[in-house]
Design a protein around this motif. Structure first.
Motif, mmCIF file in Angstrom:
data_model
loop_
_atom_site.group_PDB
_atom_site.id
_atom_site.type_symbol
_atom_site.label_atom_id
_atom_site.label_comp_id
_atom_site.label_asym_id
_atom_site.label_seq_id
_atom_site.Cartn_x
_atom_site.Cartn_y
_atom_site.Cartn_z
ATOM 1 N N PHE A 110 14.602 -2.366 -1.446
ATOM 2 C CA PHE A 110 14.554 -2.764 -2.858
ATOM 3 C C PHE A 110 13.179 -3.252 -3.312
ATOM 4 C CE2 PHE A 110 19.156 -3.186 -2.029
ATOM 5 C CZ PHE A 110 19.641 -2.428 -3.097
ATOM 6 N N TYR A 111 12.372 -3.815 -2.403
ATOM 7 C CA TYR A 111 11.180 -4.528 -2.848
ATOM 8 C C TYR A 111 9.857 -4.025 -2.271
ATOM 9 C CZ TYR A 111 14.854 -7.808 -4.161
ATOM 10 O OH TYR A 111 15.983 -8.371 -4.694
ATOM 11 N N TYR A 112 9.882 -3.237 -1.194
ATOM 12 C CA TYR A 112 8.624 -2.851 -0.552
ATOM 13 C C TYR A 112 7.785 -1.939 -1.452
ATOM 14 C CZ TYR A 112 5.333 -1.322 3.038
ATOM 15 O OH TYR A 112 4.182 -1.058 3.739
ATOM 16 N N PHE A 113 8.429 -0.961 -2.067
ATOM 17 C CA PHE A 113 7.735 -0.024 -2.949
ATOM 18 C C PHE A 113 8.007 -0.369 -4.411
ATOM 19 C CE2 PHE A 113 8.532 2.463 0.904
ATOM 20 C CZ PHE A 113 7.270 2.979 1.159
ATOM 21 N N ARG A 114 6.986 -0.158 -5.250
ATOM 22 C CA ARG A 114 7.189 -0.205 -6.688
ATOM 23 C C ARG A 114 7.527 1.198 -7.164
ATOM 24 N NH1 ARG A 114 5.368 -5.048 -9.010
ATOM 25 N NH2 ARG A 114 4.247 -6.354 -7.518
ATOM 26 N N LYS A 115 8.291 1.303 -8.246
ATOM 27 C CA LYS A 115 8.828 2.585 -8.662
ATOM 28 C C LYS A 115 7.733 3.553 -9.101
ATOM 29 C CE LYS A 115 13.339 0.785 -10.092
ATOM 30 N NZ LYS A 115 14.284 0.616 -11.207
ATOM 31 N N LYS A 116 7.863 4.803 -8.618
ATOM 32 C CA LYS A 116 7.056 5.939 -9.077
ATOM 33 C C LYS A 116 5.558 5.680 -9.023
ATOM 34 C CE LYS A 116 10.697 7.657 -12.122
ATOM 35 N NZ LYS A 116 11.057 8.039 -13.508
ATOM 36 N N SER A 117 5.099 5.060 -7.951
ATOM 37 C CA SER A 117 3.669 4.867 -7.755
ATOM 38 C C SER A 117 3.431 4.561 -6.287
ATOM 39 C CB SER A 117 3.146 3.715 -8.622
ATOM 40 O OG SER A 117 3.550 2.475 -8.091
ATOM 41 N N THR A 118 2.149 4.456 -5.914
ATOM 42 C CA THR A 118 1.825 4.071 -4.540
ATOM 43 C C THR A 118 1.716 2.558 -4.395
ATOM 44 O OG1 THR A 118 -0.533 4.303 -5.038
ATOM 45 C CG2 THR A 118 0.591 6.228 -4.112
ATOM 46 N N ALA A 119 1.927 1.809 -5.493
ATOM 47 C CA ALA A 119 1.850 0.344 -5.449
ATOM 48 C C ALA A 119 2.955 -0.215 -4.565
ATOM 49 C CB ALA A 119 1.945 -0.233 -6.854
ATOM 50 N N LEU A 120 2.615 -1.290 -3.831
ATOM 51 C CA LEU A 120 3.565 -1.900 -2.914
ATOM 52 C C LEU A 120 4.013 -3.260 -3.440
ATOM 53 C CD1 LEU A 120 1.823 -0.898 0.442
ATOM 54 C CD2 LEU A 120 3.675 0.278 -0.754
ATOM 55 N N PHE A 121 4.570 -4.061 -2.574
ATOM 56 C CA PHE A 121 5.232 -5.310 -2.940
ATOM 57 C C PHE A 121 4.267 -6.427 -3.321
ATOM 58 C CE2 PHE A 121 4.191 -5.295 1.480
ATOM 59 C CZ PHE A 121 3.778 -6.586 1.751
ATOM 60 N N LEU A 122 2.987 -6.256 -3.042
ATOM 61 C CA LEU A 122 2.020 -7.326 -3.286
ATOM 62 C C LEU A 122 1.937 -7.685 -4.764
ATOM 63 C CD1 LEU A 122 -1.027 -6.287 -1.077
ATOM 64 C CD2 LEU A 122 0.645 -8.066 -0.613
ATOM 65 N N PRO A 123 1.687 -8.959 -5.082
ATOM 66 C CA PRO A 123 1.365 -9.315 -6.468
ATOM 67 C C PRO A 123 0.157 -8.527 -6.946
ATOM 68 C CG PRO A 123 1.712 -11.280 -5.124
ATOM 69 C CD PRO A 123 1.680 -10.122 -4.179
ATOM 70 N N ARG A 124 0.135 -8.186 -8.220
ATOM 71 C CA ARG A 124 -0.931 -7.335 -8.753
ATOM 72 C C ARG A 124 -2.316 -7.934 -8.522
ATOM 73 N NH1 ARG A 124 -0.604 -3.143 -7.952
ATOM 74 N NH2 ARG A 124 0.877 -3.961 -6.464
ATOM 75 N N LYS A 125 -2.450 -9.244 -8.639
ATOM 76 C CA LYS A 125 -3.764 -9.868 -8.454
ATOM 77 C C LYS A 125 -4.262 -9.662 -7.033
ATOM 78 C CE LYS A 125 -6.245 -14.241 -9.139
ATOM 79 N NZ LYS A 125 -6.131 -15.660 -9.561
ATOM 80 N N ALA A 126 -3.385 -9.865 -6.054
ATOM 81 C CA ALA A 126 -3.775 -9.684 -4.655
ATOM 82 C C ALA A 126 -4.072 -8.222 -4.355
ATOM 83 C CB ALA A 126 -2.666 -10.197 -3.742
ATOM 84 N N ALA A 127 -3.256 -7.322 -4.890
ATOM 85 C CA ALA A 127 -3.467 -5.893 -4.663
ATOM 86 C C ALA A 127 -4.790 -5.430 -5.266
ATOM 87 C CB ALA A 127 -2.303 -5.097 -5.255
ATOM 88 N N ASN A 128 -5.079 -5.888 -6.469
ATOM 89 C CA ASN A 128 -6.333 -5.498 -7.124
ATOM 90 C C ASN A 128 -7.544 -6.052 -6.377
ATOM 91 O OD1 ASN A 128 -4.951 -4.120 -9.125
ATOM 92 N ND2 ASN A 128 -4.905 -5.875 -10.519
ATOM 93 N N SER A 129 -7.410 -7.245 -5.836
ATOM 94 C CA SER A 129 -8.500 -7.849 -5.080
ATOM 95 C C SER A 129 -8.803 -7.045 -3.816
ATOM 96 C CB SER A 129 -8.149 -9.292 -4.714
ATOM 97 O OG SER A 129 -9.136 -9.866 -3.893
ATOM 98 N N LEU A 130 -7.749 -6.627 -3.107
ATOM 99 C CA LEU A 130 -7.935 -5.814 -1.900
ATOM 100 C C LEU A 130 -8.533 -4.454 -2.245
ATOM 101 C CD1 LEU A 130 -4.665 -6.588 0.091
ATOM 102 C CD2 LEU A 130 -6.990 -7.205 0.759
ATOM 103 N N ALA A 131 -8.037 -3.843 -3.330
ATOM 104 C CA ALA A 131 -8.555 -2.531 -3.737
ATOM 105 C C ALA A 131 -10.026 -2.621 -4.115
ATOM 106 C CB ALA A 131 -7.732 -1.994 -4.900
ATOM 107 N N LEU A 132 -10.398 -3.676 -4.831
ATOM 108 C CA LEU A 132 -11.795 -3.865 -5.228
ATOM 109 C C LEU A 132 -12.675 -4.047 -3.996
ATOM 110 C CD1 LEU A 132 -13.789 -4.214 -7.585
ATOM 111 C CD2 LEU A 132 -13.281 -6.679 -7.508
ATOM 112 N N ARG A 133 -12.178 -4.798 -3.038
ATOM 113 C CA ARG A 133 -12.942 -5.009 -1.799
ATOM 114 C C ARG A 133 -13.101 -3.693 -1.045
ATOM 115 N NH1 ARG A 133 -12.281 -10.311 1.903
ATOM 116 N NH2 ARG A 133 -13.971 -9.882 3.363
ATOM 117 N N ALA A 134 -12.043 -2.872 -1.045
ATOM 118 C CA ALA A 134 -12.109 -1.584 -0.355
ATOM 119 C C ALA A 134 -13.125 -0.648 -0.995
ATOM 120 C CB ALA A 134 -10.724 -0.930 -0.355
ATOM 121 N N LYS A 135 -13.282 -0.753 -2.300
ATOM 122 C CA LYS A 135 -14.209 0.126 -3.019
ATOM 123 C C LYS A 135 -15.665 -0.299 -2.871
ATOM 124 C CE LYS A 135 -10.850 1.311 -6.627
ATOM 125 N NZ LYS A 135 -10.496 1.137 -8.058
#
Length: 240
Positions: A110-135
């Motif tokens: 129910f919670y690991y994947f967000r619907k119809k995207s590759t986004a996962l369970f992480l809060p958006r702020k944390a996910a964006n921070s990791l993505a920015l660091r990866a870039k």
């Protein structure tokens, strides 16, 4: 009428092997570390040469390996202490782990994947921070650190896996533990090499993200069934 000892022994070995395989399979299908690797590798290819990107990729993978190894060793020693309490190990522990894995199967469905995207369970702020660091990786140490921390947000799913694998390693002490650890980490990093192969096959980040989105129901099914089967195997282990 009690089953013969050889039957219980064979069932115990089958259960242990099944548990180890399922734990490794679940680890291989978790998506956060591969997702970050896709973003990082795409960005590295755009900003540097392929040789430099491959060099950074190896340090990212090394960071993942070191992180997993440290967590694995810490939990193994914790389980070794718990293993000395035979009444807990043979009585409460299998049922406790069955309950945890049952809860994990529900959570991952129910919670690991967000619907119809590759986004996962992480809060958006944390996910964006990791993505920015990866870039914005610039050197080997950045790549290593990103790989090291990439697996940490998924500890809620992986700590029970480390616990049960450590438990089975202690049970089947005649089998070399280092080989099980090697196999586990190999399963964990195999998606990273697969993604690297996709990029080398002229796929870009958008293609890979579309593929991950398309396969999301399959990933969810594998993870959910994997945790559920672990729960059932722990119940069986408790009954044996």
């Amino acid at each position: 009428m009690q089953p013969p000892p050889c039957y219980n022994l064979n069932m115990s070995i089958f259960t242990s092997v099944s548990i180890l395989f399922l734990a490794m399979l679940i680890q291989a299908f978790l998506q956060l570390t591969p997702g970050l690797f896709s973003i990082f590798y795409h960005s590295a290819l755009a900003k540097t040469t392929r040789k430099k990107a491959d060099d950074l990729a190896l340090y990212y993978i090394l960071g993942v390996e070191v992180s997993l190894a440290i967590i694995f060793i810490a939990i193994f020693f914790l389980m070794a202490l718990i293993f000395t309490n035979q009444s807990f190990i043979t009585g409460i522990f299998p049922w406790l782990m069955a309950g945890i894995f049952g809860a994990e199967s529900v959570a991952v469905f129910f919670y690991y994947f967000r619907k119809k995207s590759t986004a996962l369970f992480l809060p958006r702020k944390a996910a964006n921070s990791l993505a920015l660091r990866a870039k914005n990786l610039k050197n080997r140490s950045d790549a290593f650190v990103l790989g090291f921390i990439a697996a940490l947000p998924e500890l809620i799913f992986t700590i029970p896996l480390f616990m049960i694998v450590s438990f089975e390693m202690l049970k089947i002490s005649d089998f070399p533990s280092y080989f099980i650890v090697f196999l586990y980490i190999l399963f964990a990093i195999s998606p990273l090499f697969l993604i690297r192969t996709f990029f080398r096959g002229d796929l870009n980040l958008a293609d890979i993200q579309k593929l991950r989105t398309k396969n999301q129901p399959f990933y969810r099914l594998i993870l959910t069934i994997g945790f559920l089967l672990l729960a059932l195997l722990m119940i069986n282990s408790g009954l044996i």
